[in-house]
Write a protein that holds these residues in place. Sequence first.
Motif, PDB file in Angstrom:
ATOM      1  N   GLY A 296       0.945  -1.210  -0.030  1.00 36.60           N
ATOM      2  CA  GLY A 296       0.076  -0.013  -0.144  1.00 36.60           C
ATOM      3  C   GLY A 296       0.990   1.241  -0.016  1.00 36.60           C
ATOM      4  N   LEU A 297       1.862   1.290   0.621  1.00 40.85           N
ATOM      5  CA  LEU A 297       2.750   2.572   0.805  1.00 40.85           C
ATOM      6  C   LEU A 297       3.501   2.701  -0.385  1.00 40.85           C
ATOM      7  CD1 LEU A 297       4.407   1.874   4.374  1.00 40.85           C
ATOM      8  CD2 LEU A 297       2.990   3.767   3.732  1.00 40.85           C
ATOM      9  N   ALA A 298       3.896   1.481  -1.142  1.00 41.81           N
ATOM     10  CA  ALA A 298       4.486   1.657  -2.601  1.00 41.81           C
ATOM     11  C   ALA A 298       3.570   1.931  -3.419  1.00 41.81           C
ATOM     12  CB  ALA A 298       5.045   0.371  -2.926  1.00 41.81           C
ATOM     13  N   LEU A 299       2.251   1.869  -3.106  1.00 39.85           N
ATOM     14  CA  LEU A 299       1.037   2.012  -4.250  1.00 39.85           C
ATOM     15  C   LEU A 299       0.944   3.590  -4.084  1.00 39.85           C
ATOM     16  CD1 LEU A 299      -1.847  -0.676  -3.549  1.00 39.85           C
ATOM     17  CD2 LEU A 299      -0.385  -0.038  -5.985  1.00 39.85           C
ATOM     18  N   LYS A 300       1.108   4.181  -3.009  1.00 40.50           N
ATOM     19  CA  LYS A 300       1.184   5.614  -2.664  1.00 40.50           C
ATOM     20  C   LYS A 300       2.278   6.258  -3.132  1.00 40.50           C
ATOM     21  CE  LYS A 300      -2.889   6.523  -0.443  1.00 40.50           C
ATOM     22  NZ  LYS A 300      -3.569   7.857  -0.344  1.00 40.50           N
TER      23      LYS A 300
ATOM     24  N   LYS B 250       9.100   5.001  -1.573  1.00 40.91           N
ATOM     25  CA  LYS B 250       9.954   3.786  -1.914  1.00 40.91           C
ATOM     26  C   LYS B 250       9.781   2.935  -0.677  1.00 40.91           C
ATOM     27  CE  LYS B 250      14.252   2.689  -4.076  1.00 40.91           C
ATOM     28  NZ  LYS B 250      15.420   3.136  -4.568  1.00 40.91           N
ATOM     29  N   THR B 251       9.582   1.635  -0.720  1.00 41.83           N
ATOM     30  CA  THR B 251       9.476   0.875   0.503  1.00 41.83           C
ATOM     31  C   THR B 251       9.990  -0.589   0.381  1.00 41.83           C
ATOM     32  OG1 THR B 251       7.010   1.633   0.788  1.00 41.83           O
ATOM     33  CG2 THR B 251       7.590  -0.310   1.978  1.00 41.83           C
ATOM     34  N   VAL B 252      10.835  -1.087   1.310  1.00 44.78           N
ATOM     35  CA  VAL B 252      11.261  -2.157   1.558  1.00 44.78           C
ATOM     36  C   VAL B 252      10.680  -3.134   2.788  1.00 44.78           C
ATOM     37  CG1 VAL B 252      13.296  -1.442   2.992  1.00 44.78           C
ATOM     38  CG2 VAL B 252      13.450  -3.657   1.772  1.00 44.78           C
TER      39      VAL B 252
ATOM     40  N   ARG C  50       4.937  -6.325  -9.881  1.00 49.92           N
ATOM     41  CA  ARG C  50       3.641  -5.915 -10.103  1.00 49.92           C
ATOM     42  C   ARG C  50       3.907  -3.908  -9.845  1.00 49.92           C
ATOM     43  NH1 ARG C  50       1.927 -10.436  -6.227  1.00 49.92           N
ATOM     44  NH2 ARG C  50       3.714  -9.340  -5.237  1.00 49.92           N
ATOM     45  N   ILE C  51       4.547  -3.660  -8.670  1.00 52.20           N
ATOM     46  CA  ILE C  51       4.474  -2.184  -8.173  1.00 52.20           C
ATOM     47  C   ILE C  51       5.829  -1.680  -8.288  1.00 52.20           C
ATOM     48  CG2 ILE C  51       3.868  -0.795  -6.196  1.00 52.20           C
ATOM     49  CD1 ILE C  51       2.183  -3.834  -5.897  1.00 52.20           C
ATOM     50  N   GLU C  52       5.983  -0.439  -8.673  1.00 50.95           N
ATOM     51  CA  GLU C  52       7.225   0.190  -8.655  1.00 50.95           C
ATOM     52  C   GLU C  52       7.411   0.542  -7.212  1.00 50.95           C
ATOM     53  OE1 GLU C  52       9.503   2.354 -10.731  1.00 50.95           O
ATOM     54  OE2 GLU C  52       9.095   0.482 -11.894  1.00 50.95           O
ATOM     55  N   ASN C  53       8.716   0.763  -6.737  1.00 49.91           N
ATOM     56  CA  ASN C  53       9.045   1.008  -5.646  1.00 49.91           C
ATOM     57  C   ASN C  53       8.868   0.208  -4.325  1.00 49.91           C
ATOM     58  OD1 ASN C  53       9.488   3.914  -6.403  1.00 49.91           O
ATOM     59  ND2 ASN C  53       7.418   4.517  -6.221  1.00 49.91           N
ATOM     60  N   LEU C  54       8.592  -1.085  -4.740  1.00 45.08           N
ATOM     61  CA  LEU C  54       8.724  -2.009  -3.663  1.00 45.08           C
ATOM     62  C   LEU C  54       9.763  -3.208  -3.678  1.00 45.08           C
ATOM     63  CD1 LEU C  54       6.913  -3.070  -1.477  1.00 45.08           C
ATOM     64  CD2 LEU C  54       5.236  -4.297  -2.961  1.00 45.08           C
ATOM     65  N   PHE C  55      10.249  -3.295  -2.649  1.00 45.13           N
ATOM     66  CA  PHE C  55      11.363  -4.225  -2.639  1.00 45.13           C
ATOM     67  C   PHE C  55      11.134  -5.080  -1.215  1.00 45.13           C
ATOM     68  CE2 PHE C  55      12.972  -0.927  -5.230  1.00 45.13           C
ATOM     69  CZ  PHE C  55      13.657  -1.487  -6.087  1.00 45.13           C
TER      70      PHE C  55
ATOM     71  N   ALA D  70      18.196   2.846   4.666  1.00 47.38           N
ATOM     72  CA  ALA D  70      17.713   4.250   5.151  1.00 47.38           C
ATOM     73  C   ALA D  70      18.084   5.396   3.955  1.00 47.38           C
ATOM     74  CB  ALA D  70      18.052   4.703   6.465  1.00 47.38           C
ATOM     75  N   LYS D  71      19.198   5.431   3.443  1.00 46.50           N
ATOM     76  CA  LYS D  71      19.692   6.267   2.447  1.00 46.50           C
ATOM     77  C   LYS D  71      18.842   6.356   1.188  1.00 46.50           C
ATOM     78  CE  LYS D  71      24.445   5.360   3.630  1.00 46.50           C
ATOM     79  NZ  LYS D  71      25.532   4.474   2.891  1.00 46.50           N
ATOM     80  N   ASP D  72      18.202   5.337   0.983  1.00 45.64           N
ATOM     81  CA  ASP D  72      17.535   4.966  -0.282  1.00 45.64           C
ATOM     82  C   ASP D  72      15.927   4.827  -0.229  1.00 45.64           C
ATOM     83  OD1 ASP D  72      18.524   4.827  -3.018  1.00 45.64           O
ATOM     84  OD2 ASP D  72      18.043   2.635  -3.027  1.00 45.64           O
ATOM     85  N   PHE D  73      15.386   4.496   0.771  1.00 48.19           N
ATOM     86  CA  PHE D  73      13.950   4.149   0.924  1.00 48.19           C
ATOM     87  C   PHE D  73      13.174   5.421   1.976  1.00 48.19           C
ATOM     88  CE2 PHE D  73      15.780   0.474  -0.384  1.00 48.19           C
ATOM     89  CZ  PHE D  73      14.459  -0.331  -1.340  1.00 48.19           C
ATOM     90  N   ASP D  74      11.934   5.495   1.568  1.00 49.27           N
ATOM     91  CA  ASP D  74      11.188   6.248   2.419  1.00 49.27           C
ATOM     92  C   ASP D  74      10.555   5.432   3.687  1.00 49.27           C
ATOM     93  OD1 ASP D  74      11.121   8.360   0.756  1.00 49.27           O
ATOM     94  OD2 ASP D  74       9.631   7.254  -0.648  1.00 49.27           O
ATOM     95  N   PHE D  75      10.361   4.139   3.454  1.00 51.09           N
ATOM     96  CA  PHE D  75       9.733   3.257   4.536  1.00 51.09           C
ATOM     97  C   PHE D  75      10.480   2.026   4.668  1.00 51.09           C
ATOM     98  CE2 PHE D  75       6.337   6.125   4.105  1.00 51.09           C
ATOM     99  CZ  PHE D  75       5.903   6.461   5.520  1.00 51.09           C
ATOM    100  N   ILE D  76      10.910   1.622   5.909  1.00 54.16           N
ATOM    101  CA  ILE D  76      11.346   0.301   5.860  1.00 54.16           C
ATOM    102  C   ILE D  76      10.465  -0.565   7.042  1.00 54.16           C
ATOM    103  CG2 ILE D  76      13.519  -1.285   6.875  1.00 54.16           C
ATOM    104  CD1 ILE D  76      15.251   1.482   6.321  1.00 54.16           C
ATOM    105  N   LEU D  77       9.826  -1.401   6.513  1.00 58.90           N
ATOM    106  CA  LEU D  77       9.032  -2.133   7.284  1.00 58.90           C
ATOM    107  C   LEU D  77       9.460  -3.641   7.873  1.00 58.90           C
ATOM    108  CD1 LEU D  77       6.189  -0.630   6.943  1.00 58.90           C
ATOM    109  CD2 LEU D  77       5.226  -2.808   5.886  1.00 58.90           C
ATOM    110  N   CYS D  78       9.388  -3.934   9.179  1.00 59.89           N
ATOM    111  CA  CYS D  78      10.232  -4.879   9.661  1.00 59.89           C
ATOM    112  C   CYS D  78       9.188  -6.125  10.178  1.00 59.89           C
ATOM    113  CB  CYS D  78      11.138  -4.543  10.900  1.00 59.89           C
ATOM    114  SG  CYS D  78      12.357  -3.126  10.438  1.00 59.89           S
ATOM    115  N   ASP D  79       8.977  -6.947   9.545  1.00 63.29           N
ATOM    116  CA  ASP D  79       7.941  -7.883   9.728  1.00 63.29           C
ATOM    117  C   ASP D  79       8.539  -8.894  10.692  1.00 63.29           C
ATOM    118  OD1 ASP D  79       5.994 -10.000   9.767  1.00 63.29           O
ATOM    119  OD2 ASP D  79       6.728 -10.615   7.901  1.00 63.29           O
TER     120      ASP D  79
END
Lengths: 86, 269
Positions: B26-30, B33-35, B79-84, B110-119
Amino acid sequence: MSLLDYFRSSKKTTANTAKERLQIIVAHERRRRNSPDYLPQLERDILEVIRKYVDISPEDIAVSLEQRGDELSVLELNVTFPEDKR
Amino acid sequence: MAKIIVVTSGKGGVGKTTSSAAIGTGLALKGKKTVIIDFDIGLRNLDLIMGCERRVVYDFVNVINGEANLKQTLIKDKRIENLFILPASQTRDKDALTKEGVERVLNELAKDFDFILCDSPAGIEAGAMMALYFADEAVVVTNPEVSSVRDSDRILGMLASKSRRAEQGLDAIKEHLLLTRYNPERVEKGEMLSVEDVKEILSIDLLGVIPESQAVLNASNSGQPVILDKDSDAGQAYLDTVDRLLGEKVPFRFLTVEKKGLLKRIFGG
């Protein structure tokens, strides 16, 4: 609410029971979590002092430290004396 | 500067990985840039939920040990740009994640992404502690059920005492409640804790309520994050959740049972 629910409503639901149980256990665990590390040792020391005079067991004593506002901490000591020792 | 968000719960099976996949997507859809990092060392599953299990070459532990670099390891979503995705290792070595190693990888991301999600993995062992240690915000995934709520409270205690922010005396981790597998019908019958009940017990801000939904299993079966199923109730609930995470005010949906006919209202059912 339906007509049938009206007659059923006096019964306590399992969700209510769950909520009450959770509120009690969560409050208890939070209190323990937030109490200082020395509290268990303090409890043991107080127990020893009381035992010099009255024979009580560890589960008869409860010590808690409660923070009331910024300025005031209340140390609460609860000792249950056995029936025949009073 | 990237925002680090941990998705955690204490209890297993409440929907951490499903939620990580959905929120990250969802964040990437917005356009962010999210990992998404899978911290569940030894029990890798985010790759399956995201549908990229056959594209895993290197993993998180390889990067920490310097056996591969991030560029080689990150899986870019098709499927989605910005998602890793950064997959977990399948090693059985419990101490594979070191605080220094994790910090180094997070700093580089952190240098490269807007959001880092830790599962986060379930439990309160080293893996779960590592997943929450560097977090700025936490999404606490909770089911309306006694053991899940109690474990969530336990995790809230960890967030407040065992995190980097707590240890260094910085602002506390921002905590959000995500209630999943919510069944309004059972709540109305008094068989399930309500949103209000759980909010009251845990006393943290509500980020989202995801209804119990067939769409979730269908999504995981096919390796599609459920948020991409935009016609489904769960997909829409996750879209709302992501909007709220980004600071928008969105009304809560799927909290009540759809209106019944007259007969049912009289006789119940």
